[in-house]
Design a protein around this motif. Structure first.
Motif, PDB file in Angstrom:
ATOM      1  N   ASP A 201      77.565 -10.781  68.186  1.00  0.00           N
ATOM      2  CA  ASP A 201      79.180 -10.826  68.381  1.00  0.00           C
ATOM      3  C   ASP A 201      79.326 -11.498  69.831  1.00  0.00           C
ATOM      4  N   ILE A 202      78.680 -11.268  70.790  1.00  0.00           N
ATOM      5  CA  ILE A 202      78.672 -11.951  71.994  1.00  0.00           C
ATOM      6  C   ILE A 202      78.606 -13.618  71.607  1.00  0.00           C
ATOM      7  N   VAL A 203      77.478 -13.879  71.189  1.00  0.00           N
ATOM      8  CA  VAL A 203      77.326 -15.414  71.089  1.00  0.00           C
ATOM      9  C   VAL A 203      78.443 -15.927  70.320  1.00  0.00           C
ATOM     10  N   SER A 204      79.023 -15.392  69.307  1.00  0.00           N
ATOM     11  CA  SER A 204      80.109 -15.968  68.438  1.00  0.00           C
ATOM     12  C   SER A 204      81.312 -16.035  69.317  1.00  0.00           C
ATOM     13  N   HIS A 205      81.468 -14.975  70.298  1.00  0.00           N
ATOM     14  CA  HIS A 205      82.609 -15.152  71.276  1.00  0.00           C
ATOM     15  C   HIS A 205      82.700 -16.321  72.092  1.00  0.00           C
ATOM     16  N   ILE A 206      81.299 -16.542  72.669  1.00  0.00           N
ATOM     17  CA  ILE A 206      80.940 -17.566  73.457  1.00  0.00           C
ATOM     18  C   ILE A 206      81.210 -19.096  72.992  1.00  0.00           C
ATOM     19  N   THR A 207      80.704 -19.201  71.705  1.00  0.00           N
ATOM     20  CA  THR A 207      80.510 -20.591  71.041  1.00  0.00           C
ATOM     21  C   THR A 207      81.352 -20.553  70.107  1.00  0.00           C
ATOM     22  N   GLY A 208      81.969 -19.785  69.246  1.00  0.00           N
ATOM     23  CA  GLY A 208      83.160 -19.741  68.355  1.00  0.00           C
ATOM     24  C   GLY A 208      82.419 -19.962  67.131  1.00  0.00           C
ATOM     25  N   PHE A 212      76.849 -18.543  58.682  1.00  0.00           N
ATOM     26  CA  PHE A 212      75.536 -19.035  58.790  1.00  0.00           C
ATOM     27  C   PHE A 212      75.429 -19.912  60.213  1.00  0.00           C
ATOM     28  N   ASP A 213      76.185 -20.529  60.583  1.00  0.00           N
ATOM     29  CA  ASP A 213      76.223 -21.417  61.863  1.00  0.00           C
ATOM     30  C   ASP A 213      75.876 -20.524  62.985  1.00  0.00           C
ATOM     31  N   LEU A 214      76.345 -19.324  62.939  1.00  0.00           N
ATOM     32  CA  LEU A 214      76.146 -18.466  64.066  1.00  0.00           C
ATOM     33  C   LEU A 214      74.705 -18.150  64.302  1.00  0.00           C
ATOM     34  N   TYR A 215      74.060 -17.731  62.934  1.00  0.00           N
ATOM     35  CA  TYR A 215      72.673 -17.282  62.825  1.00  0.00           C
ATOM     36  C   TYR A 215      71.755 -18.303  63.204  1.00  0.00           C
ATOM     37  N   GLU A 216      71.952 -19.609  62.667  1.00  0.00           N
ATOM     38  CA  GLU A 216      71.297 -21.074  62.841  1.00  0.00           C
ATOM     39  C   GLU A 216      71.173 -21.200  64.283  1.00  0.00           C
ATOM     40  N   PHE A 217      72.415 -20.895  64.959  1.00  0.00           N
ATOM     41  CA  PHE A 217      72.307 -21.460  66.474  1.00  0.00           C
ATOM     42  C   PHE A 217      71.685 -20.551  67.204  1.00  0.00           C
ATOM     43  N   MET A 218      71.694 -19.382  66.889  1.00  0.00           N
ATOM     44  CA  MET A 218      70.793 -18.080  67.497  1.00  0.00           C
ATOM     45  C   MET A 218      69.241 -18.492  67.391  1.00  0.00           C
ATOM     46  N   GLU A 219      69.019 -18.789  66.178  1.00  0.00           N
ATOM     47  CA  GLU A 219      67.531 -19.129  65.824  1.00  0.00           C
ATOM     48  C   GLU A 219      67.068 -20.358  66.481  1.00  0.00           C
ATOM     49  N   PHE A 220      68.154 -21.416  66.714  1.00  0.00           N
ATOM     50  CA  PHE A 220      67.728 -22.462  67.688  1.00  0.00           C
ATOM     51  C   PHE A 220      67.566 -22.362  69.112  1.00  0.00           C
ATOM     52  N   CYS A 221      68.330 -21.014  69.612  1.00  0.00           N
ATOM     53  CA  CYS A 221      68.153 -20.937  70.811  1.00  0.00           C
ATOM     54  C   CYS A 221      66.850 -20.562  71.208  1.00  0.00           C
ATOM     55  N   ILE A 240      73.410 -20.172  77.022  1.00  0.00           N
ATOM     56  CA  ILE A 240      73.932 -19.963  75.425  1.00  0.00           C
ATOM     57  C   ILE A 240      74.789 -21.456  75.698  1.00  0.00           C
ATOM     58  N   LEU A 241      75.754 -21.823  76.626  1.00  0.00           N
ATOM     59  CA  LEU A 241      76.507 -22.950  76.525  1.00  0.00           C
ATOM     60  C   LEU A 241      75.384 -24.187  76.580  1.00  0.00           C
ATOM     61  N   GLY A 242      74.309 -24.192  77.461  1.00  0.00           N
ATOM     62  CA  GLY A 242      73.483 -25.328  77.484  1.00  0.00           C
ATOM     63  C   GLY A 242      72.792 -25.510  76.184  1.00  0.00           C
ATOM     64  N   LYS A 243      72.556 -24.272  75.343  1.00  0.00           N
ATOM     65  CA  LYS A 243      71.801 -24.635  74.318  1.00  0.00           C
ATOM     66  C   LYS A 243      72.984 -25.202  73.144  1.00  0.00           C
ATOM     67  N   GLN A 244      74.149 -24.902  73.476  1.00  0.00           N
ATOM     68  CA  GLN A 244      75.337 -25.361  72.333  1.00  0.00           C
ATOM     69  C   GLN A 244      75.487 -26.814  72.420  1.00  0.00           C
ATOM     70  N   GLN A 245      75.316 -27.389  73.779  1.00  0.00           N
ATOM     71  CA  GLN A 245      75.244 -28.861  73.958  1.00  0.00           C
ATOM     72  C   GLN A 245      74.261 -29.813  73.231  1.00  0.00           C
ATOM     73  N   GLU A 246      72.959 -28.860  73.028  1.00  0.00           N
ATOM     74  CA  GLU A 246      71.883 -29.539  72.670  1.00  0.00           C
ATOM     75  C   GLU A 246      71.863 -29.424  71.289  1.00  0.00           C
ATOM     76  N   PHE A 247      72.492 -28.182  70.547  1.00  0.00           N
ATOM     77  CA  PHE A 247      72.731 -27.954  69.336  1.00  0.00           C
ATOM     78  C   PHE A 247      73.943 -28.857  68.716  1.00  0.00           C
ATOM     79  N   GLU A 248      74.878 -29.193  69.341  1.00  0.00           N
ATOM     80  CA  GLU A 248      75.745 -30.062  68.687  1.00  0.00           C
ATOM     81  C   GLU A 248      75.444 -31.534  68.907  1.00  0.00           C
TER      82      GLU A 248
END
Length: 253
Positions: A201-208, A212-221, A240-248
């Protein structure tokens, strides 16, 4: 002359009415289903005027003391309530009267039954499950290693004609099951410790991200447990925001 006749008759009428009102007798009747004419057993009959009551028998019969003008209330499970006013002609009759009650259908909401209960109840039952004793005799030192999740064949007392491979499979599965359960409990305890600062829930609030995208991103982190335990909410948010830049930045994203 006519006026005098009317005045003379009033006391007579009043006297007759009062005498009828004071008359008491047992009212006898039988309660039936209005559709099937089957007897209604154990119906409640209440004389609301006298505050007395009775119950019909298994064949629907009952009797209750009444006077002219008394009001009876009749109720039974599965039937609409009925009312009856006792008149002098009814009370004077020696017949057993039939009273019909209309059956009704009760509407209730659907009930969902879950034999396993909540997750916490299921986990508690699973952990405290009382299993039957094994037919194989195992040395106490081996049991200690099994509790630690170690697969072992040391110091087994093998029953006659029992294949060694069957014993190995038994112990191997038991050891693996205990290890899986221990890991599950450890992971659950860890998630409860960090739930207030790192959760889907917290990661979804931060990243949007959602679904499936949410859990794939959390696994990527793949944050280390020590980091999640020691870091503050602000530090985890920055990570989390730093990992989001790498993920995207990944081409297929």
């Amino acid at each position: 002359m006519l006026l005098m006749l009317v005045i003379a008759e009033r006391p007579v009428h009043t006297q007759v009415y009062e005498s009828l009102k004071d008359t008491t007798a047992y009212f006898k009747a039988r309660i039936l289903d209005s559709l099937t004419r089957e007897p209604v057993a154990f119906a409640h009959i209440i004389n609301t005027s006298r505050r007395t009551a009775t119950i019909s028998d298994t064949l629907g019969y009952f009797f209750i003391r009444t006077s002219p003008g008394d009001q009876l209330q009749l109720t039974a499970i599965g039937f609409a309530a009925g009312k009856l006013s006792i008149g002098y002609s009814i009370l004077r009759s020696q017949l057993i009267h039939d009273i019909l009650l209309r059956p009704i259908i009760y509407s209730i909401e659907a009930v969902r039954v879950n034999p396993l209960g909540s997750y916490e109840q299921f986990r508690k039952r699973f952990v405290t499950l009382d299993l039957p004793e094994s037919e194989y005799q195992i040395h106490p030192s081996v049991l200690e290693k099994i509790n630690q999740g170690t697969d072992t064949m040391d110091m087994l007392i093998v029953p006659p004609m029992s294949p060694v491979t069957a014993l190995y499979n038994l112990l191997s599965k038991e050891g693996k099951s205990k290890r899986k359960l221990r890991k599950l409990l450890e992971q659950e305890a860890f998630e409860k410790q960090i739930d207030f600062k790192y959760s889907p829930d917290i990661v979804s609030h931060i990243t949007g991200y959602t679904g499936f995208d949410l859990y794939e991103f959390m696994e990527f982190c793949s944050f280390k447990k020590d980091f999640l335990l020691d870091a503050t909410y602000y530090e985890i948010t920055r990570a989390i925001l730093g990992k989001q830049q790498e993920f995207e930045a990944i081409p297929e994203k």
